[in-house]
Design an enzyme around this catalytic site. Structure first.
Site, PDB file in Angstrom:
ATOM      1  N   ASP A  71       0.822  -1.219   0.000  1.00  0.00           N
ATOM      2  CA  ASP A  71       0.000   0.000   0.000  1.00  0.00           C
ATOM      3  C   ASP A  71       0.853   1.266   0.000  1.00  0.00           C
ATOM      4  O   ASP A  71       0.652   2.155  -0.818  1.00  0.00           O
ATOM      5  CB  ASP A  71      -0.934   0.029   1.215  1.00  0.00           C
ATOM      6  CG  ASP A  71      -2.050  -1.009   1.109  1.00  0.00           C
ATOM      7  OD1 ASP A  71      -2.242  -1.565   0.016  1.00  0.00           O
ATOM      8  OD2 ASP A  71      -2.728  -1.245   2.131  1.00  0.00           O
ATOM      9  N   SER A 120      -2.326  -9.610   4.421  1.00  0.00           N
ATOM     10  CA  SER A 120      -1.834  -8.281   4.795  1.00  0.00           C
ATOM     11  C   SER A 120      -1.298  -8.406   6.215  1.00  0.00           C
ATOM     12  O   SER A 120      -2.046  -8.729   7.145  1.00  0.00           O
ATOM     13  CB  SER A 120      -2.984  -7.271   4.738  1.00  0.00           C
ATOM     14  OG  SER A 120      -2.616  -6.105   5.429  1.00  0.00           O
TER      15      SER A 120
HETATM   16  N1  ARG Z   1      -7.496  -4.783  13.440  1.00  0.00           N
HETATM   17  C1  ARG Z   1      -6.270  -4.534  14.117  1.00  0.00           C
HETATM   18  C2  ARG Z   1      -6.263  -3.156  14.696  1.00  0.00           C
HETATM   19  O1  ARG Z   1      -6.991  -2.315  14.235  1.00  0.00           O
HETATM   20  C3  ARG Z   1      -5.055  -4.818  13.288  1.00  0.00           C
HETATM   21  C4  ARG Z   1      -4.904  -3.991  12.072  1.00  0.00           C
HETATM   22  C5  ARG Z   1      -3.765  -4.467  11.283  1.00  0.00           C
HETATM   23  N2  ARG Z   1      -3.432  -3.488  10.330  1.00  0.00           N
HETATM   24  C6  ARG Z   1      -2.947  -3.780   9.165  1.00  0.00           C
HETATM   25  N3  ARG Z   1      -2.666  -2.771   8.391  1.00  0.00           N
HETATM   26  N4  ARG Z   1      -2.716  -5.012   8.773  1.00  0.00           N
HETATM   27  O2  ARG Z   1      -5.543  -2.926  15.629  1.00  0.00           O
END
Ligand code: ARG
Length: 394
Positions: free
Chosen positions: A13, A171
């Protein structure tokens, strides 16, 4: 000349953001900032390579010590967790945003960009920090509403080597405290995660013998492992390896994002699981019952702010002040047994224990048991009164 500073991870990204900021937004100069919060060396090297290829100026900032001292240690004091998970991505974002904004300030650049999508929490965490500056905030992923497939093609057109494939579309977000895996088939919450998504932990194995580690704490902060003093970074890295071998610290959950979307999340965090369980256990040895009851509310409020990335909310520092005060007696050590995916406290000691073996023991006569009789007579008094007076409780 129009310049922009981009919070850069080196992943797909944020790499795609570099040519986009030139082609779609018309910036002439892209400055990338890669903040080291303990992600793998290889990620940082990949970021440096790609930045060299795509960006005009690149900075790498080693923020690991600050991350551990100012974010992870407070998290441990607060028994930080959100809906049962230890909090990893969330606590790194404010620091990454701050370091990025600092470079912009030093260079007199008035544009700040991040590569977060419009679906997640990270956009909110970055912008809570970015928007407190006088910079314009740019979020290409969100503003251009880009899909992953499109990004992959665009990346290839711009000579960006893409590791993400249709079979391994994960990801991944990593820092020293936790690893998060999202995307692909995992987006179906009914789909069981394949072993290959895990990078830090082995599959829990009941035939592997248990291992005991002893964690020493000083004022709520972990300072030693098996009696050897060490820095927070070293301690966390060691526990990630040891815990990982026993399959400790896997989370598979459905999480409520700040926006309200529910998301299937997978995490790995061996050191976090061990340290938080040990810390909580030690608190129960040294804090009073009223402190423990009240602190649950503080921990919850702290965790909510941390999850949202609202570390500049004055309540956050108010709560940290309480936490620091409450941790003064959280000294001692906890023996943790690591076995087949579990980290279980099996022994604890403290010079500040509120525990009085001579009084609680079955074998002791320090206290006169008779003294409890009056107390016992009044216990449940009102319920008994109801019966005595022949009143109904419903
Ligand atoms: N859902 C989790 C949070 O908001 C993890 C997010 C992971 N982010 C990512 N860009 N893969 O803390």
């Amino acid at each position: 000349m129009s310049e922009v500073v981009l919070a850069y991870s080196g992943g797909l990204d944020t790499s795609v953001c570099i040519p986009l900021l030139k082609e779609r937004y018309g910036f002439d100069k892209i400055v990338t900032v890669l903040v080291d919060v303990g992600q793998p060396r290889s990620d940082i090297e990949r970021g440096n390579r790609r930045a060299k290829q795509l960006a005009d100026e690149h900075y790498v900032i080693d923020a690991r010590e600050e991350f551990v001292r100012d974010y992870i240690f407070p998290l441990i004091k607060a028994n930080g967790s959100y809906e049962g998970y230890v909090l990893g991505t969330a606590i790194a974002r404010p620091l990454i945003a701050m370091k990025t904004a600092l470079i912009a300030k030093e260079k007199g650049i008035k544009n700040l960009a991040h590569g977060c999508t419009g679906r997640g929490n990270d956009q909110l965490r970055f912008e809570a920090i970015f928007r407190a500056t006088d910079c314009r905030v740019i979020a290409p992923m969100r503003e251009l509403d880009l899909a992953r497939e499109w990004e992959i093609d665009y990346a290839r057109e711009h000579g960006i080597e893409v590791a993400v494939t249709r079979d391994k579309p994960w990801s991944i977000d990593e820092n020293i405290w936790s690893r998060s895996i999202e995307g692909g088939k995992l987006e179906d919450p009914y789909f069981e995660p394949p072993e290959e998504i895990y990078g830090w932990t082995q599959k829990p194995d009941a035939s592997k013998s248990a291992q005991i580690v002893e964690i020493g704490f000083s004022q709520g902060v972990p300072v030693s492992l098996d009696g050897a003093q060490m820095s927070g970074i070293e301690l966390i890295e060691k526990l990630n390896l040891i815990g990982g071998e026993h399959g400790v610290g896997r989370t598979d959950m459905v999480e409520d994002r700040v926006l309200g979307l529910k998301a299937r999340e997978n995490y790995e965090h061996p050191a976090a699981t061990i340290l938080l369980a040990a810390h909580k256990d030690l608190e129960h040895l040294v804090l009073s019952r009223s402190e423990l009851r009240f602190k649950v509310m503080v921990d919850e409020a702290w965790s909510e702010l941390a999850y949202m990335g609202l570390v500049e909310d004055p309540l956050y520092s108010d709560l940290n002040a309480f936490l620091d005060q409450s941790q003064k007696r959280v000294n001692g050590s906890v023996k943790m047994k690591l076995y087949c995916g579990n980290a279980i406290p099996v022994g604890r000691q403290s010079p500040d224990a509120l525990y009085a073996q001579d009084m609680v023991s079955f074998d002791s006569q320090t206290l006169s048991q008779k003294d409890a009789e009056g107390f016992a007579k009044y216990h449940g008094f009102q319920a008994r009164l109801l019966k005595i007076k022949g009143l109904k409780s419903t």
